[in-house]
Design a protein around this motif. Structure first.
Motif, PDB file in Angstrom:
ATOM      1  N   GLU A  15       0.821  -1.206   0.000  1.00  0.00           N
ATOM      2  CA  GLU A  15       0.000   0.000   0.000  1.00  0.00           C
ATOM      3  C   GLU A  15       0.862   1.267   0.000  1.00  0.00           C
ATOM      4  O   GLU A  15       0.596   2.212  -0.742  1.00  0.00           O
ATOM      5  CB  GLU A  15      -0.925   0.005   1.221  1.00  0.00           C
ATOM      6  N   VAL A  16       1.900   1.275   0.808  1.00  0.00           N
ATOM      7  CA  VAL A  16       2.778   2.448   0.875  1.00  0.00           C
ATOM      8  C   VAL A  16       3.508   2.635  -0.449  1.00  0.00           C
ATOM      9  O   VAL A  16       3.617   3.758  -0.959  1.00  0.00           O
ATOM     10  CB  VAL A  16       3.766   2.325   2.054  1.00  0.00           C
ATOM     11  N   LYS A  17       3.987   1.554  -1.036  1.00  0.00           N
ATOM     12  CA  LYS A  17       4.670   1.667  -2.333  1.00  0.00           C
ATOM     13  C   LYS A  17       3.713   2.177  -3.405  1.00  0.00           C
ATOM     14  O   LYS A  17       4.092   2.992  -4.245  1.00  0.00           O
ATOM     15  CB  LYS A  17       5.281   0.315  -2.722  1.00  0.00           C
ATOM     16  N   ALA A  18       2.467   1.725  -3.373  1.00  0.00           N
ATOM     17  CA  ALA A  18       1.474   2.197  -4.339  1.00  0.00           C
ATOM     18  C   ALA A  18       1.178   3.678  -4.129  1.00  0.00           C
ATOM     19  O   ALA A  18       1.012   4.434  -5.095  1.00  0.00           O
ATOM     20  CB  ALA A  18       0.196   1.372  -4.234  1.00  0.00           C
ATOM     21  N   ARG A 115       7.467   7.266   5.850  1.00  0.00           N
ATOM     22  CA  ARG A 115       8.057   8.595   6.069  1.00  0.00           C
ATOM     23  C   ARG A 115       8.377   9.255   4.734  1.00  0.00           C
ATOM     24  O   ARG A 115       8.131  10.456   4.540  1.00  0.00           O
ATOM     25  CB  ARG A 115       9.297   8.491   6.952  1.00  0.00           C
ATOM     26  N   LEU A 116       8.910   8.483   3.803  1.00  0.00           N
ATOM     27  CA  LEU A 116       9.201   9.005   2.466  1.00  0.00           C
ATOM     28  C   LEU A 116       7.914   9.463   1.781  1.00  0.00           C
ATOM     29  O   LEU A 116       7.871  10.539   1.173  1.00  0.00           O
ATOM     30  CB  LEU A 116       9.894   7.936   1.621  1.00  0.00           C
ATOM     31  N   ALA A 117       6.855   8.674   1.893  1.00  0.00           N
ATOM     32  CA  ALA A 117       5.572   9.032   1.273  1.00  0.00           C
ATOM     33  C   ALA A 117       5.014  10.323   1.862  1.00  0.00           C
ATOM     34  O   ALA A 117       4.490  11.166   1.132  1.00  0.00           O
ATOM     35  CB  ALA A 117       4.568   7.888   1.444  1.00  0.00           C
ATOM     36  N   VAL A 118       5.150  10.504   3.167  1.00  0.00           N
ATOM     37  CA  VAL A 118       4.644  11.720   3.811  1.00  0.00           C
ATOM     38  C   VAL A 118       5.409  12.942   3.316  1.00  0.00           C
ATOM     39  O   VAL A 118       4.815  13.989   3.028  1.00  0.00           O
ATOM     40  CB  VAL A 118       4.712  11.595   5.355  1.00  0.00           C
ATOM     41  N   VAL A 119       6.718  12.826   3.179  1.00  0.00           N
ATOM     42  CA  VAL A 119       7.522  13.944   2.668  1.00  0.00           C
ATOM     43  C   VAL A 119       7.099  14.281   1.239  1.00  0.00           C
ATOM     44  O   VAL A 119       6.897  15.454   0.900  1.00  0.00           O
ATOM     45  CB  VAL A 119       9.031  13.610   2.739  1.00  0.00           C
ATOM     46  N   LYS A 120       6.948  13.266   0.403  1.00  0.00           N
ATOM     47  CA  LYS A 120       6.537  13.496  -0.981  1.00  0.00           C
ATOM     48  C   LYS A 120       5.140  14.120  -1.035  1.00  0.00           C
ATOM     49  O   LYS A 120       4.900  15.063  -1.785  1.00  0.00           O
ATOM     50  CB  LYS A 120       6.529  12.181  -1.768  1.00  0.00           C
ATOM     51  N   PHE A 121       4.231  13.600  -0.241  1.00  0.00           N
ATOM     52  CA  PHE A 121       2.858  14.101  -0.236  1.00  0.00           C
ATOM     53  C   PHE A 121       2.815  15.548   0.254  1.00  0.00           C
ATOM     54  O   PHE A 121       2.073  16.372  -0.282  1.00  0.00           O
ATOM     55  CB  PHE A 121       1.970  13.208   0.634  1.00  0.00           C
ATOM     56  N   THR A 122       3.612  15.872   1.267  1.00  0.00           N
ATOM     57  CA  THR A 122       3.656  17.241   1.781  1.00  0.00           C
ATOM     58  C   THR A 122       4.168  18.205   0.720  1.00  0.00           C
ATOM     59  O   THR A 122       3.611  19.296   0.536  1.00  0.00           O
ATOM     60  CB  THR A 122       4.533  17.304   3.050  1.00  0.00           C
TER      61      THR A 122
END
Length: 151
Positions: A15-18, A115-122
């Motif tokens: 899910e996180v990778k997606a 954590r990487l996804a949150v940075v990208k999303f932000t």
């Protein structure tokens, strides 16, 4: 780790990778949009008579779009010194890769990728806000140029 827990961790990992892939796709589309808006602004504005307020507001709009593009590029910038993935594997032998994968902690991967996804999303969220602000300012600059040119 029980079978149910392992399946749940694997599902969370997928899910996180997606989500990272979706965020990168949205980022690419928004970056193309920002580039097209900037190109369109240049095409229209270079031949249009402008007032000083129109230049100021239009300049702020362009600056917001350029800042948005910077955030988008930061969001998709490759992390060559990453802890996992091909950059790390490219430095290993086949046996080292097998050993690393055997000792892999999937839950730690989920935490790191999250954590990487949150940075990208932000970054994406801020870029969307800046793009909206830049477009509004460009519309206002167009109105100011139209009103100033009608005098």
């Amino acid at each position: 780790m029980s079978d149910n827990t392992l399946k749940a961790v694997e599902a969370a990992h997928a899910e996180v990778k997606a989500e990272i892939a979706r965020t990168d796709t949205k980022t690419g589309l928004l970056l193309a949009f920002v580039g097209a808006v900037l190109a369109g602004v240049w095409t229209v504005a270079k031949d249009m008579p402008m007032t000083v307020p129109a230049y100021v507001v239009g300049g702020l709009g362009v600056a917001a779009l350029v800042a948005s593009a910077g955030l988008l590029l930061r969001s998709v910038r490759p992390n060559i010194k990453g802890r996992h993935g091909f950059p790390l594997w490219a430095t290993m032998t086949g046996q080292e890769i097998t050993t690393a994968l055997a000792a892999r902690d999937m839950a730690a991967d989920v935490a790191g990728l999250s954590r990487l996804a949150v940075v990208k999303f932000t970054c994406l969220r801020r870029a969307v806000d800046l793009t909206f602000l830049g477009c509004v300012l460009l519309v206002v600059a167009g109105v100011l140029a139209g009103v100033g040119g009608a005098r």
